[in-house]
Scaffold this motif. Structure first.
Motif, PDB file in Angstrom:
ATOM      1  N   PRO A 140      39.645  47.020  34.019  1.00  0.00           N
ATOM      2  CA  PRO A 140      39.697  48.347  34.634  1.00  0.00           C
ATOM      3  C   PRO A 140      38.617  48.600  35.692  1.00  0.00           C
ATOM      4  O   PRO A 140      38.382  49.733  36.059  1.00  0.00           O
ATOM      5  CB  PRO A 140      39.480  49.266  33.427  1.00  0.00           C
ATOM      6  CG  PRO A 140      38.554  48.488  32.550  1.00  0.00           C
ATOM      7  CD  PRO A 140      38.986  47.044  32.713  1.00  0.00           C
ATOM      8  N   THR A 141      37.961  47.588  36.191  1.00  0.00           N
ATOM      9  CA  THR A 141      36.845  47.781  37.114  1.00  0.00           C
ATOM     10  C   THR A 141      37.241  48.533  38.382  1.00  0.00           C
ATOM     11  O   THR A 141      38.325  48.315  38.935  1.00  0.00           O
ATOM     12  CB  THR A 141      36.187  46.440  37.500  1.00  0.00           C
ATOM     13  OG1 THR A 141      35.123  46.687  38.418  1.00  0.00           O
ATOM     14  CG2 THR A 141      37.169  45.483  38.130  1.00  0.00           C
ATOM     15  N   ASP A 142      36.350  49.403  38.843  1.00  0.00           N
ATOM     16  CA  ASP A 142      36.593  50.158  40.078  1.00  0.00           C
ATOM     17  C   ASP A 142      36.646  49.262  41.307  1.00  0.00           C
ATOM     18  O   ASP A 142      37.131  49.668  42.362  1.00  0.00           O
ATOM     19  CB  ASP A 142      35.519  51.223  40.257  1.00  0.00           C
ATOM     20  CG  ASP A 142      35.594  52.285  39.187  1.00  0.00           C
ATOM     21  OD1 ASP A 142      34.546  52.831  38.827  1.00  0.00           O
ATOM     22  OD2 ASP A 142      36.707  52.587  38.713  1.00  0.00           O
ATOM     23  N   ASN A 152      47.242  48.010  38.160  1.00  0.00           N
ATOM     24  CA  ASN A 152      46.535  47.955  36.885  1.00  0.00           C
ATOM     25  C   ASN A 152      47.327  48.704  35.840  1.00  0.00           C
ATOM     26  O   ASN A 152      47.882  49.759  36.118  1.00  0.00           O
ATOM     27  CB  ASN A 152      45.149  48.606  37.006  1.00  0.00           C
ATOM     28  CG  ASN A 152      44.173  47.736  37.737  1.00  0.00           C
ATOM     29  OD1 ASN A 152      44.054  46.561  37.427  1.00  0.00           O
ATOM     30  ND2 ASN A 152      43.494  48.290  38.710  1.00  0.00           N
ATOM     31  N   MET A 156      41.190  53.049  36.186  1.00  0.00           N
ATOM     32  CA  MET A 156      39.924  52.561  36.715  1.00  0.00           C
ATOM     33  C   MET A 156      38.784  53.080  35.838  1.00  0.00           C
ATOM     34  O   MET A 156      38.877  54.150  35.233  1.00  0.00           O
ATOM     35  CB  MET A 156      39.728  53.028  38.155  1.00  0.00           C
ATOM     36  CG  MET A 156      40.747  52.487  39.136  1.00  0.00           C
ATOM     37  SD  MET A 156      40.550  50.716  39.501  1.00  0.00           S
ATOM     38  CE  MET A 156      41.594  49.987  38.273  1.00  0.00           C
ATOM     39  N   THR A 157      37.698  52.340  35.795  1.00  0.00           N
ATOM     40  CA  THR A 157      36.563  52.666  34.936  1.00  0.00           C
ATOM     41  C   THR A 157      36.038  54.080  35.185  1.00  0.00           C
ATOM     42  O   THR A 157      35.789  54.826  34.229  1.00  0.00           O
ATOM     43  CB  THR A 157      35.424  51.643  35.127  1.00  0.00           C
ATOM     44  OG1 THR A 157      35.954  50.335  34.904  1.00  0.00           O
ATOM     45  CG2 THR A 157      34.284  51.902  34.176  1.00  0.00           C
ATOM     46  N   GLU A 160      38.403  56.558  33.667  1.00  0.00           N
ATOM     47  CA  GLU A 160      38.347  56.439  32.214  1.00  0.00           C
ATOM     48  C   GLU A 160      37.089  57.123  31.661  1.00  0.00           C
ATOM     49  O   GLU A 160      37.150  57.863  30.679  1.00  0.00           O
ATOM     50  CB  GLU A 160      38.364  54.955  31.843  1.00  0.00           C
ATOM     51  CG  GLU A 160      38.510  54.675  30.389  1.00  0.00           C
ATOM     52  CD  GLU A 160      38.647  53.183  30.132  1.00  0.00           C
ATOM     53  OE1 GLU A 160      39.250  52.842  29.119  1.00  0.00           O
ATOM     54  OE2 GLU A 160      38.149  52.353  30.938  1.00  0.00           O
ATOM     55  N   MET A 161      35.966  56.906  32.311  1.00  0.00           N
ATOM     56  CA  MET A 161      34.708  57.520  31.858  1.00  0.00           C
ATOM     57  C   MET A 161      34.709  59.033  32.084  1.00  0.00           C
ATOM     58  O   MET A 161      34.203  59.793  31.261  1.00  0.00           O
ATOM     59  CB  MET A 161      33.516  56.879  32.564  1.00  0.00           C
ATOM     60  CG  MET A 161      33.267  55.430  32.171  1.00  0.00           C
ATOM     61  SD  MET A 161      32.938  55.231  30.399  1.00  0.00           S
ATOM     62  CE  MET A 161      34.513  54.629  29.807  1.00  0.00           C
ATOM     63  N   PHE A 180      27.306  48.544  26.306  1.00  0.00           N
ATOM     64  CA  PHE A 180      28.163  47.795  27.211  1.00  0.00           C
ATOM     65  C   PHE A 180      27.581  46.415  27.430  1.00  0.00           C
ATOM     66  O   PHE A 180      26.403  46.177  27.198  1.00  0.00           O
ATOM     67  CB  PHE A 180      28.361  48.528  28.540  1.00  0.00           C
ATOM     68  CG  PHE A 180      27.141  48.519  29.418  1.00  0.00           C
ATOM     69  CD1 PHE A 180      27.002  47.591  30.435  1.00  0.00           C
ATOM     70  CD2 PHE A 180      26.127  49.449  29.233  1.00  0.00           C
ATOM     71  CE1 PHE A 180      25.882  47.584  31.241  1.00  0.00           C
ATOM     72  CE2 PHE A 180      25.007  49.464  30.036  1.00  0.00           C
ATOM     73  CZ  PHE A 180      24.877  48.510  31.042  1.00  0.00           C
TER      74      PHE A 180
END
Length: 188
Positions: A140-142, A152, A156-157, A160-161, A180
């Motif tokens: 899920p990396t930006d 995806n 994206m991270t 999600e956060m 993490f």
């Protein structure tokens, strides 16, 4: 299940249509020079590339992913198509992932499944350049944002956060701890 597309905010429906068309009915959509061969049961054969870490440190994840993809192809009641998997080991090495993807694209494989951040980041510009759909269900990396042919299945991270933080805040939590592992899958 909702799939998330990386990239610009507009065109999400187009992105879903492109991915679905590539996977399910590319020959019927008239896309590209892709084969319209038929399987023994009369279904249109659609080649699907799969690029995974099948050896090395993350081989267990790649093997599990491969088993899941094979089960999905075997168990899903496709009506008019017969997905034909071509599974290749990228050893979670970015240059090898690009090489594997490039070979799929040069063989007119319309859809490639991959995963892990590092290889996906390396492959994304090649997917755009070759106009070959790449689906990433694992990272899920930006850093994967902004690509037309990369899709995806995870948000994206940053998104999600944001949702996680809002949910925790709305539930009354004002302090949390986060664990993490930086660069766990080669994505930085």
């Amino acid at each position: 299940e909702q799939a998330y597309r990386t990239g610009r905010g507009s065109g999400k429906m187009r992105a879903v249509v492109v991915a679905a068309c590539a996977m399910l009915a590319l020959p019927a959509c008239g896309g590209g020079e892709h084969s319209t061969e038929r399987s023994a049961d009369g279904k249109i054969t659609v080649p699907v590339g799969v690029s995974l870490a099948l050896s090395g440190q993350y081989a267990s994840v790649g093997t599990s992913f491969q088993e899941g993809v094979r089960a999905a192809v075997a168990d899903f009641p496709y009506q008019n198509i017969a997905p034909e998997l071509d599974v290749q080991d990228n050893r979670l090495e970015n240059p090898l992932a690009v090489q594997v993807f490039t070979q799929f694209a040069s063989n007119d494989v319309p859809l490639v499944l991959g995963g892990f951040a590092g290889p996906s980041i390396a492959v994304a510009p090649v997917a755009d350049r070759t106009e070959t759909v790449y689906i990433n269900p694992l990272a899920p990396t930006d850093k994967l944002a902004g690509h037309e042919y990369l899709f995806n299945t995870l948000p994206m991270t940053a998104e999600e956060m944001r949702v996680t933080a809002r949910t925790l805040y709305d539930a009354g939590h004002r302090r949390i701890g986060i664990f993490f592992a930086p660069d766990i899958d080669g994505g930085g």
